[in-house]
Enzyme design. Structure first.
Site, PDB file in Angstrom:
ATOM      1  CB  THR A  16      34.734  -2.989   2.922  1.00  0.00           C
ATOM      2  OG1 THR A  16      36.099  -2.598   3.136  1.00  0.00           O
ATOM      3  CG2 THR A  16      33.812  -1.791   3.139  1.00  0.00           C
ATOM      4  N   GLY A  17      35.260  -6.046   2.706  1.00  0.00           N
ATOM      5  CA  GLY A  17      36.142  -7.203   2.550  1.00  0.00           C
ATOM      6  C   GLY A  17      35.931  -8.194   3.674  1.00  0.00           C
ATOM      7  CB  ALA A  18      33.181  -8.496   6.036  1.00  0.00           C
ATOM      8  CB  SER A  19      33.475 -12.615   2.122  1.00  0.00           C
ATOM      9  OG  SER A  19      34.481 -12.213   1.208  1.00  0.00           O
ATOM     10  CB  SER A  20      38.069 -14.163   2.981  1.00  0.00           C
ATOM     11  OG  SER A  20      38.574 -13.083   2.212  1.00  0.00           O
ATOM     12  N   GLY A  21      39.606 -13.577   5.472  1.00  0.00           N
ATOM     13  CA  GLY A  21      40.804 -12.958   6.003  1.00  0.00           C
ATOM     14  C   GLY A  21      40.587 -12.019   7.173  1.00  0.00           C
ATOM     15  CB  ILE A  22      42.228  -8.754   7.894  1.00  0.00           C
ATOM     16  CG1 ILE A  22      43.673  -9.269   7.906  1.00  0.00           C
ATOM     17  CG2 ILE A  22      42.062  -7.611   8.889  1.00  0.00           C
ATOM     18  CD1 ILE A  22      44.681  -8.289   7.336  1.00  0.00           C
ATOM     19  N   GLY A  23      39.118  -9.095   7.318  1.00  0.00           N
ATOM     20  CA  GLY A  23      37.766  -8.549   7.429  1.00  0.00           C
ATOM     21  C   GLY A  23      36.825  -9.498   8.137  1.00  0.00           C
ATOM     22  CE1 TYR A 160      47.559  -5.424  -1.329  1.00  0.00           C
ATOM     23  CE2 TYR A 160      49.860  -5.247  -0.651  1.00  0.00           C
ATOM     24  CZ  TYR A 160      48.528  -5.411  -0.336  1.00  0.00           C
ATOM     25  OH  TYR A 160      48.157  -5.567   0.984  1.00  0.00           O
TER      26      TYR A 160
END
Length: 342
Positions: A16-23, A160
């Site tokens: 998940t969160g795979a469209s940028s950064g660590i993902g 956060y």
């Protein structure tokens, strides 16, 4: 019960969160190593582009545009993995949003939105993955992205950080319950230090200026090393970056001193006056994604403490070699000391 996980090339990995950064970095590296990868994020266009790129490079991938704040949507993601790949072996809960500013300036609905994504997204994903492994009786890995903020409060990022403390508690509780069930499921908490991604670029802020990641920073690849290691080797937790270990130790040993030190930090220390902040923020909208990092500031691509955890045999061999060399050097050191006394 011991847990034996498949080699990555034999796995299906959900990120998940795979469209940028660590993902995004995790999805690319996992696919390059032969894993079938299912990507999830809110940005449909970015996911389509990323999947096309992975396929051109020989990878096997699929995507589903969802908001992890919806339990039904997360279950659809699990169902998609079954439909497309026959199931999954590792589930990585990485999606997250940012909110920076003094608590006095943060609306309650924004505070709640951070929990909806960062905390409840992890809960929904973890329970969907556990249910999948339980029903199939197969071994698997659940990997949750916490933070150095799971152990140490971060100034002006209280909502956060609160989600990261909550993720740690949930992850530990889930691990214990799955152990009690004797399910062959590894549950790992990854705790990165500051990483050079678009987090600060896209985070909502009440400062009135863009914000920047405080140094020292690491590249996403350092976190990916930890995530993919946990996909193949059961680990309780992996701090990423020296600060994730040192900072937690200092805060635990000297909590009062840590509080006073953090109280001296001002919004100006986090202000980024060199760049314009892209709009919109990612709290309630979907900014354009597709980048692993922005590269506006320098970042380290290696962490000794992380390498020691993800390459234990190499680290042990290096430590043994250094010990032998140190012991061998003792007679020479003694002779030199003796000669200086004459």
């Amino acid at each position: 019960m011991s847990v034996r996980l498949k080699e990555l090339a034999q796995q299906c990995v959900v990120v998940t969160g795979a469209s940028s950064g660590i993902g995004l970095a995790t999805a690319r590296r996992a696919a390059a190593r032969g894993a079938r990868v299912l990507l999830a994020a809110r940005d449909d266009a970015a996911l389509a582009t990323i999947c096309d790129e992975i396929r051109r490079n020989g990878g096997t991938t699929e995507y589903l545009a969802i908001d992890v704040a919806s339990e039904d949507a997360v279950q659809q993601l699990a169902d998609k993995a079954v439909e497309r790949f026959g199931g999954f072996d590792t589930w990585v809960n990485n999606a997250g949003v940012g909110l920076i500013g003094p608590l006095r300036d943060i609306p309650t609905e924004d505070h709640r939105r951070v929990f909806d994504t960062n905390y409840w997204g992890v809960v929904y994903g973890s329970l969907a993955a556990a249910r999948h492994f339980r029903e199939r009786g197969t071994a698997g890995a659940i990997i949750n992205l916490g933070s150095v903020g799971s152990d140490v409060q971060a100034p002006f990022a209280t909502p956060y950080t609160a989600t990261k403390f909550a993720i740690k508690a949930f992850t530990d509780g889930l691990r214990i319950e799955l152990m009690q069930e004797k399910l062959p499921v590894s549950v790992t908490l990854i705790k990165p230090s500051t990483i050079d991604t678009g987090f600060f670029v896209h985070a909502k802020t009440t400062f009135g200026t863009p914000t920047k990641a405080p140094p020292p920073r690491y590249t996403p690849e350092v976190v990916v090393d930890a995530i993919l290691y946990a996909a193949e080797h059961p680990k309780r937790s992996i701090p990423v970056g020296n600060e994730a270990i040192i900072g937690a130790a200092v805060a635990w040993l000297f909590p009062g001193l840590t509080d006073r030190a953090f109280s001296k930090i001002t919004p100006e220390a986090m202000a980024d006056r060199e760049h314009d902040q892209p709009k919109p923020d990612n709290l309630s909208d979907v900014p354009a994604e597709g980048k692993e990092r922005y590269g506006w500031y320098s970042a380290r691509s290696f962490s000794v403490t992380t390498a020691a955890q993800t390459h234990p045999k190499t680290t042990l061999a290096a430590a043994a070699t250094l010990s032998v060399l140190a012991i061998a050097a003792i007679p020479s050191i003694r002779r030199r000391l003796a000669s200086t006394r004459k």
